[in-house]
Enzyme design. Structure first.
Site, PDB file in Angstrom:
ATOM      1  N   CYS A 278      30.534  31.283  33.249  1.00  0.00           N
ATOM      2  CA  CYS A 278      31.022  31.530  31.882  1.00  0.00           C
ATOM      3  C   CYS A 278      29.970  31.320  30.798  1.00  0.00           C
ATOM      4  O   CYS A 278      29.561  32.277  30.136  1.00  0.00           O
ATOM      5  CB  CYS A 278      32.210  30.629  31.601  1.00  0.00           C
ATOM      6  SG  CYS A 278      33.611  31.004  32.658  1.00  0.00           S
TER       7      CYS A 278
HETATM    8  N1  LIG Z   1      35.502  30.563  36.936  1.00  0.00           N
HETATM    9  C1  LIG Z   1      35.968  30.118  35.787  1.00  0.00           C
HETATM   10  O1  LIG Z   1      36.050  28.927  35.583  1.00  0.00           O
HETATM   11  C2  LIG Z   1      36.421  31.066  34.680  1.00  0.00           C
HETATM   12  C3  LIG Z   1      36.988  30.482  33.540  1.00  0.00           C
HETATM   13  C4  LIG Z   1      37.430  31.315  32.535  1.00  0.00           C
HETATM   14  C5  LIG Z   1      37.302  32.686  32.643  1.00  0.00           C
HETATM   15  N2  LIG Z   1      36.738  33.240  33.760  1.00  0.00           N
HETATM   16  C6  LIG Z   1      36.660  34.700  33.824  1.00  0.00           C
HETATM   17  O2  LIG Z   1      37.629  35.160  34.759  1.00  0.00           O
HETATM   18  C7  LIG Z   1      37.143  36.315  35.430  1.00  0.00           C
HETATM   19  C8  LIG Z   1      37.140  36.075  36.940  1.00  0.00           C
HETATM   20  O3  LIG Z   1      36.257  35.011  37.215  1.00  0.00           O
HETATM   21  P1  LIG Z   1      36.319  34.170  38.556  1.00  0.00           P
HETATM   22  O4  LIG Z   1      35.477  32.960  38.328  1.00  0.00           O
HETATM   23  O5  LIG Z   1      37.719  33.992  39.018  1.00  0.00           O
HETATM   24  O6  LIG Z   1      35.545  35.164  39.537  1.00  0.00           O
HETATM   25  P2  LIG Z   1      35.489  35.109  41.150  1.00  0.00           P
HETATM   26  O7  LIG Z   1      34.263  35.799  41.529  1.00  0.00           O
HETATM   27  O8  LIG Z   1      35.745  33.717  41.625  1.00  0.00           O
HETATM   28  O9  LIG Z   1      36.743  35.969  41.591  1.00  0.00           O
HETATM   29  C9  LIG Z   1      36.856  37.332  41.349  1.00  0.00           C
HETATM   30  C10 LIG Z   1      37.578  37.969  42.525  1.00  0.00           C
HETATM   31  O10 LIG Z   1      37.761  39.355  42.214  1.00  0.00           O
HETATM   32  C11 LIG Z   1      37.593  40.082  43.404  1.00  0.00           C
HETATM   33  N3  LIG Z   1      37.353  41.473  43.044  1.00  0.00           N
HETATM   34  C12 LIG Z   1      36.210  42.062  42.595  1.00  0.00           C
HETATM   35  N4  LIG Z   1      36.417  43.367  42.352  1.00  0.00           N
HETATM   36  C13 LIG Z   1      37.710  43.613  42.667  1.00  0.00           C
HETATM   37  C14 LIG Z   1      38.504  44.787  42.624  1.00  0.00           C
HETATM   38  N5  LIG Z   1      38.010  45.947  42.205  1.00  0.00           N
HETATM   39  N6  LIG Z   1      39.781  44.677  43.026  1.00  0.00           N
HETATM   40  C15 LIG Z   1      40.271  43.499  43.454  1.00  0.00           C
HETATM   41  N7  LIG Z   1      39.584  42.364  43.504  1.00  0.00           N
HETATM   42  C16 LIG Z   1      38.307  42.419  43.112  1.00  0.00           C
HETATM   43  C17 LIG Z   1      36.460  39.381  44.106  1.00  0.00           C
HETATM   44  O11 LIG Z   1      36.442  39.681  45.497  1.00  0.00           O
HETATM   45  C18 LIG Z   1      36.778  37.918  43.819  1.00  0.00           C
HETATM   46  O12 LIG Z   1      37.606  37.356  44.820  1.00  0.00           O
HETATM   47  C19 LIG Z   1      35.763  36.590  34.851  1.00  0.00           C
HETATM   48  O13 LIG Z   1      35.881  37.489  33.783  1.00  0.00           O
HETATM   49  C20 LIG Z   1      35.353  35.236  34.313  1.00  0.00           C
HETATM   50  O14 LIG Z   1      34.418  35.360  33.251  1.00  0.00           O
HETATM   51  C21 LIG Z   1      36.297  32.448  34.784  1.00  0.00           C
END
Ligand SMILES: NC(=O)c1ccc[n+]([C@@H]2O[C@H](COP(=O)([O-])OP(=O)(O)OC[C@H]3O[C@@H](n4cnc5c(N)ncnc54)[C@H](O)[C@@H]3O)[C@@H](O)[C@H]2O)c1
Length: 447
Positions: A278
């Protein structure tokens, strides 16, 4: 008075009776805990992910996310409220669909919305009247309405009357035991009044409090503002750290004293650089968007510059301490980096400064290994492929003594710092963990 549409009333009724089926796309750090929270509040949830490894693990009721226990997963599966799949045809059967896919930067540090666009196209393929589609991925203001909506409307259905579109940022703090998805207030917004009310009803059923704002773009801006605030304040203490160190003042002591002020000050702590998915990334989504308005985001750029200079600064302190205290050049030294994850007590190494620390030590001719109780091996990463496959070194007296210095990059709780202080001839501490534990000595150097 405008009459409510029947698709709105139908969906509202289903949400209120917990009969709405929810689909969560992207079962990572954000999506899986969210799916569990929704299931616990009574909704039937289907999780979708393109990663077959994740679906296999979930089928075996094995969680790969610290915040979700195997027991919690098993109990929602047993209650018939959660299942997962990589077959996206089931999206049409969901009443509410939530997008939680990655939003990284490209090689040129521009927003990479390819995951959001691919997911929007997958939803568009089965979109029907009465569905609520929500974006939770972090992104620049305008994405939900200007990028997601046109893809969804390609088939002829209209947002706000046929289907509904909202944005709700995820504010998860991995490793934080005091707050989780259900207890962190949830910002919600929608494209139009009915979408906003549906967002309030849906999230209100699952989380303790919802905070509605007037538009999707505002909700998108809230999330970026929170993360930019952190990036800028961390840069500020990192800059002060380097100056105070040169003046012989301990930044950690300054912060401890400053935070006793009961108003007008909030502590931020220095470190070896920014990490995680992030804070090092999200601010640049706004920088990119700002170019359209010819209004530069100077604070964001400067914070990025200072924070990304930190790993090199820390290795500079390491080289100086090796030279002054052990009479050894970094190029002839063996260094063990403690903590590969970007923050304590989590296994997440995305954008972790530890990876840069290892690279910089090796660029300067030194030898670097790492120990991390949460990371057994360096996985594939886009920017650090040369480190792939390196394994965490065990922390025994013999191994610790075989290194000239330890560089503490992450202050995981599961490390015996007292033993390290006894065994190692030189410790560079970027987290002030030794002083916090009451451990001191001339061989422990803060950086
Ligand atoms: N990790 C955090 O603490 C956090 C906090 C706030 C916001 N975010 C935001 O949330 C969003 C997700 O982050 P995350 O940390 O959960 O990412 P992550 O990489 O842990 O998870 C994303 C998931 O999406 C899947 N994916 C990718 N393309 C796909 C598709 N076309 N169809 C279905 N699944 C698909 C991946 O395989 C993965 O399992 C991002 O925008 C991030 O900036 C993350």
């Amino acid at each position: 008075m405008i009459l409510a549409t029947s698709s709105y009333l139908d969906l509202l009724g289903k949400i209120e009776k917990r009969e709405a089926r929810a689909g969560v796309i992207g079962l990572g750090y954000v999506g899986l805990p969210l799916a569990m929270t929704l299931a616990r509040s009574g909704f039937a949830v289907i999780g979708f992910d393109i990663d077959p490894g994740k679906i296999i693990a979930l089928d075996a009721q094995r969680s790969y996310i610290e915040a979700v226990s195997n027991e919690a997963l098993t109990s929602e599966v047993a209650a018939g409220r959660f299942r997962s799949t990589s077959d996206f045809t089931g999206l049409g059967a969901c009443d509410v669909i939530i997008i939680c896919v990655p939003t990284p930067l490209t090689k040129h540090r521009d927003p990479d919305l390819s995951y959001v666009e691919a997911t929007s196209r997958a939803i568009a393929a089965t979109l029907r009247t009465g569905q609520l589609v929500v974006l939770e991925s972090t992104t620049y203001p305008g994405t939900t309405d200007d990028v997601v909506r046109p893809i969804l409307e390609e088939g002829g259905l209209k947002s706000g009357s046929d289907f509904f579109l909202g944005f709700s940022p995820e504010r998860e703090d991995p490793g934080n035991r005091d707050f989780d998805t259900a207890t962190i207030p949830k910002i919600v917004a929608g494209d139009g009044e009915e979408a906003r009310k549906l967002m309030m009803a849906f999230y209100g059923a699952a989380v303790k409090s919802v905070v509605p704002v007037s538009s999707n773009a505002t909700a998108e801006a809230v999330k970026l503002t929170e993360n930019i605030f952190r990036a800028v304040n961390i840069a500020l203490v990192n800059e002060l750290k380097t100056l105070y160190a040169a003046m012989g003042i301990d930044i950690w002591e300054v912060i401890e004293a400053a935070k006793t002020k009961p108003f007008g000050y909030m502590p931020f702590y220095p470190g070896p650089g920014l990490g995680g998915h992030c804070i090092p990334i999200d601010p640049f989504y706004l920088t990119w968007k700002s170019r359209e308005y010819e209004l530069p985001t100077r604070f964001i750029e400067l914070a990025g510059e200072i924070n990304s200079a930190m790993p090199r600064y820390v290795v500079g302190s390491l080289a100086e301490a090796l030279d002054m205290r052990l009479g050894k050049a970094l190029s002839r030294s063996r260094v063990l980096v403690i903590g590969l994850a970007y923050k304590k007590n989590v296994p997440d190494i995305r954008e972790s400064p530890s990876l840069r620390l290892i690279e910089i030590i090796e660029e300067r001719g030194g030898h670097a290994d790492f120990h991390d109780p949460f990371v057994a091996e360096v996985p594939s990463t886009r920017e650090h492929m040369a480190l792939k496959g390196r394994r965490s070194v065990e922390l025994t007296e013999e191994t610790v003594k075989s290194y000239d210095a330890l560089l503490v990059a992450t202050d995981h709780d599961r490390v015996d710092y007292a033993a390290l202080a006894r065994w190692s001839p030189l410790i560079i501490d970027t987290r002030n963990i030794f002083a916090r534990l009451g451990l001191s000595g001339g061989h422990i150097v803060k950086s």
